[in-house]
Design an enzyme around this catalytic site. Structure first.
Site, PDB file in Angstrom:
ATOM      1  N   ASP A  84      -3.622 -12.192   6.384  1.00 25.22           N
ATOM      2  CA  ASP A  84      -4.921 -11.864   5.802  1.00 25.22           C
ATOM      3  C   ASP A  84      -5.758 -11.231   6.911  1.00 25.22           C
ATOM      4  O   ASP A  84      -6.128 -11.895   7.877  1.00 25.22           O
ATOM      5  CB  ASP A  84      -5.581 -13.145   5.279  1.00 25.22           C
ATOM      6  CG  ASP A  84      -6.986 -12.898   4.743  1.00 25.22           C
ATOM      7  OD1 ASP A  84      -7.422 -11.727   4.734  1.00 25.22           O
ATOM      8  OD2 ASP A  84      -7.630 -13.872   4.344  1.00 25.22           O
ATOM      9  N   VAL A 112       0.871   3.993   1.940  1.00 29.60           N
ATOM     10  CA  VAL A 112       1.424   4.424   3.236  1.00 29.60           C
ATOM     11  C   VAL A 112       2.469   3.420   3.715  1.00 29.60           C
ATOM     12  O   VAL A 112       3.531   3.795   4.202  1.00 29.60           O
ATOM     13  CB  VAL A 112       0.298   4.631   4.271  1.00 29.60           C
ATOM     14  CG1 VAL A 112       0.878   4.945   5.650  1.00 29.60           C
ATOM     15  CG2 VAL A 112      -0.630   5.767   3.828  1.00 29.60           C
ATOM     16  N   TYR A 127     -17.580   2.249   2.761  1.00 30.92           N
ATOM     17  CA  TYR A 127     -16.168   2.447   3.118  1.00 30.92           C
ATOM     18  C   TYR A 127     -16.054   3.299   4.375  1.00 30.92           C
ATOM     19  O   TYR A 127     -15.393   2.907   5.342  1.00 30.92           O
ATOM     20  CB  TYR A 127     -15.410   3.100   1.949  1.00 30.92           C
ATOM     21  CG  TYR A 127     -14.009   3.552   2.335  1.00 30.92           C
ATOM     22  CD1 TYR A 127     -13.007   2.623   2.609  1.00 30.92           C
ATOM     23  CD2 TYR A 127     -13.700   4.907   2.434  1.00 30.92           C
ATOM     24  CE1 TYR A 127     -11.733   3.035   2.975  1.00 30.92           C
ATOM     25  CE2 TYR A 127     -12.418   5.323   2.795  1.00 30.92           C
ATOM     26  CZ  TYR A 127     -11.446   4.391   3.069  1.00 30.92           C
ATOM     27  OH  TYR A 127     -10.187   4.802   3.440  1.00 30.92           O
ATOM     28  N   THR A 148      -9.878   8.024   7.930  1.00 30.41           N
ATOM     29  CA  THR A 148     -10.201   8.758   6.705  1.00 30.41           C
ATOM     30  C   THR A 148     -11.188   9.903   6.906  1.00 30.41           C
ATOM     31  O   THR A 148     -11.997   9.880   7.842  1.00 30.41           O
ATOM     32  CB  THR A 148     -10.806   7.763   5.682  1.00 30.41           C
ATOM     33  OG1 THR A 148     -11.275   8.465   4.524  1.00 30.41           O
ATOM     34  CG2 THR A 148     -11.997   7.009   6.273  1.00 30.41           C
ATOM     35  N   ASP A 149     -11.121  10.876   6.009  1.00 30.12           N
ATOM     36  CA  ASP A 149     -12.113  11.955   5.946  1.00 30.12           C
ATOM     37  C   ASP A 149     -13.512  11.421   5.621  1.00 30.12           C
ATOM     38  O   ASP A 149     -14.508  12.104   5.873  1.00 30.12           O
ATOM     39  CB  ASP A 149     -11.708  12.981   4.876  1.00 30.12           C
ATOM     40  CG  ASP A 149     -11.502  12.342   3.504  1.00 30.12           C
ATOM     41  OD1 ASP A 149     -10.666  11.432   3.394  1.00 30.12           O
ATOM     42  OD2 ASP A 149     -12.173  12.744   2.536  1.00 30.12           O
ATOM     43  N   GLY A 179       0.822  -1.210   0.000  1.00 32.03           N
ATOM     44  CA  GLY A 179       0.000   0.000   0.000  1.00 32.03           C
ATOM     45  C   GLY A 179       0.854   1.256   0.000  1.00 32.03           C
ATOM     46  O   GLY A 179       2.054   1.223   0.307  1.00 32.03           O
ATOM     47  N   ALA A 212      -5.668  -1.685   4.647  1.00 29.68           N
ATOM     48  CA  ALA A 212      -7.103  -1.367   4.669  1.00 29.68           C
ATOM     49  C   ALA A 212      -7.750  -1.798   3.366  1.00 29.68           C
ATOM     50  O   ALA A 212      -7.070  -2.020   2.363  1.00 29.68           O
ATOM     51  CB  ALA A 212      -7.312   0.135   4.882  1.00 29.68           C
TER      52      ALA A 212
END
Length: 289
Positions: free
Chosen positions: A35, A12, A124, A100-101, A10, A59
């Site tokens: 996993d 990040v 999400y 997250t926003d 990912g 994520a």
């Protein structure tokens, strides 16, 4: 120090692997080894590695896909963080988790603070909020860092997509009524390192939820314009850009119109501040060359 990082490829995670160098031994567990939809395996891996710090950089981030596979989104984004929090608390170690926003609906006219009540618009955001709540319910030492509009030189993201499409097409229409702060994954990793160093030095602020985005604000159209300017400066072709409303570009998941997050609490509590989004973009582009 042994730092366990979930997620390997990912955006990040890749930046963390570069920027946490020298802080300790990095134990990076990708999907092959861990996993996150497999709860017993999470406990097994944490106990096997016995880390001093857990960073959950994995994520289910496919916002539109989450609408059609809510079970997968909730397993990875909601249930797994709660289990990581339980294992961290049992070991007496901190957990750093990214959110997250999208936990907000975007109806507020000012930037969101950590005290604002979340109201996610889609699966999400709902799954990420449930993950935050699961961690908070466990308690212990944790940092939940909400960020927005993440991009980098790796994986799939707006920057890489735009760099490709702007050179391929004569014209492009980009959403201009969603406002936020494009945040380089490198910025997130640098800030994470600063937070770890403060904790190690005994200068930790309060544990809890914090907002962590680049400073400033723009629209997706404005972000695309900045990417286009960089292409032109490099003598490359660039499409003509036109701003359109979100209504002209329907997606399975509805996006918040206001994704701005107020990050002043992180500065006050931990003395960690973020660069302007334009400066971080230039730094990211410089690293591409």
């Amino acid at each position: 120090m042994r730092i366990l990082i979930t997620g390997q490829h990912g955006q990040v995670s890749q930046e963390l692997q570069q920027r946490l160098h020298g802080l300790g031994e990095l134990i990076v567990l990708g999907r092959d080894q861990l996993d996150l939809a497999n709860a017993p395996l999470i406990r097994e891996q944490v106990r096997a590695h016995c880390p001093d710090l857990i960073i959950n950089a994995a994520a289910h981030t496919a916002v539109d896909l989450a609408e059609s596979e809510p079970d997968a989104a909730f397993a990875i984004n909601a249930i797994a963080p709660g289990i990581l929090a339980e294992e961290a608390k049992a070991l007496g170690i901190p957990l750093i988790h990214y959110s997250t926003d999208y936990v907000f609906d975007g109806s507020k006219t000012a930037p969101y603070t950590e005290n604002d009540t979340p109201a996610p618009l889609g699966i999400y955001g709902q799954s990420k909020l449930a993950g935050e709540q699961a961690i908070a319910a466990v308690g212990g030492q944790y940092l939940i860092l909400r960020t927005s509009w993440v991009y980098s030189s790796h994986g799939k993201n707006f920057l890489l997509t735009m760099q490709r499409l702007l050179q391929e097409k004569p014209q492009m229409r980009i959403v201009g009524d969603q406002i936020g702060a494009p945040t380089w994954a490198g910025t997130i990793a640098n800030s994470t390192r600063a937070l770890i160093e403060r904790w190690q030095a005994g200068n930790a602020g309060d544990w809890g939820v914090y907002h962590l985005t680049a400073q400033g604000e723009t629209s997706w159209f404005g972000f695309a314009e900045a990417i286009g300017d960089a292409l032109r400066d490099a003598g490359k072709p660039c499409a003509e850009l036109e701003a359109i409303p979100s209504s002209a570009y329907p997606t399975p998941a509805k996006r918040p119109l206001n994704s701005r997050l107020d990050c002043s609490r992180l500065q006050q509590q931990w003395q960690v501040s973020q660069p302007q989004w334009q400066d971080a973009l230039h730094e990211c582009l410089a690293e591409q060359h």
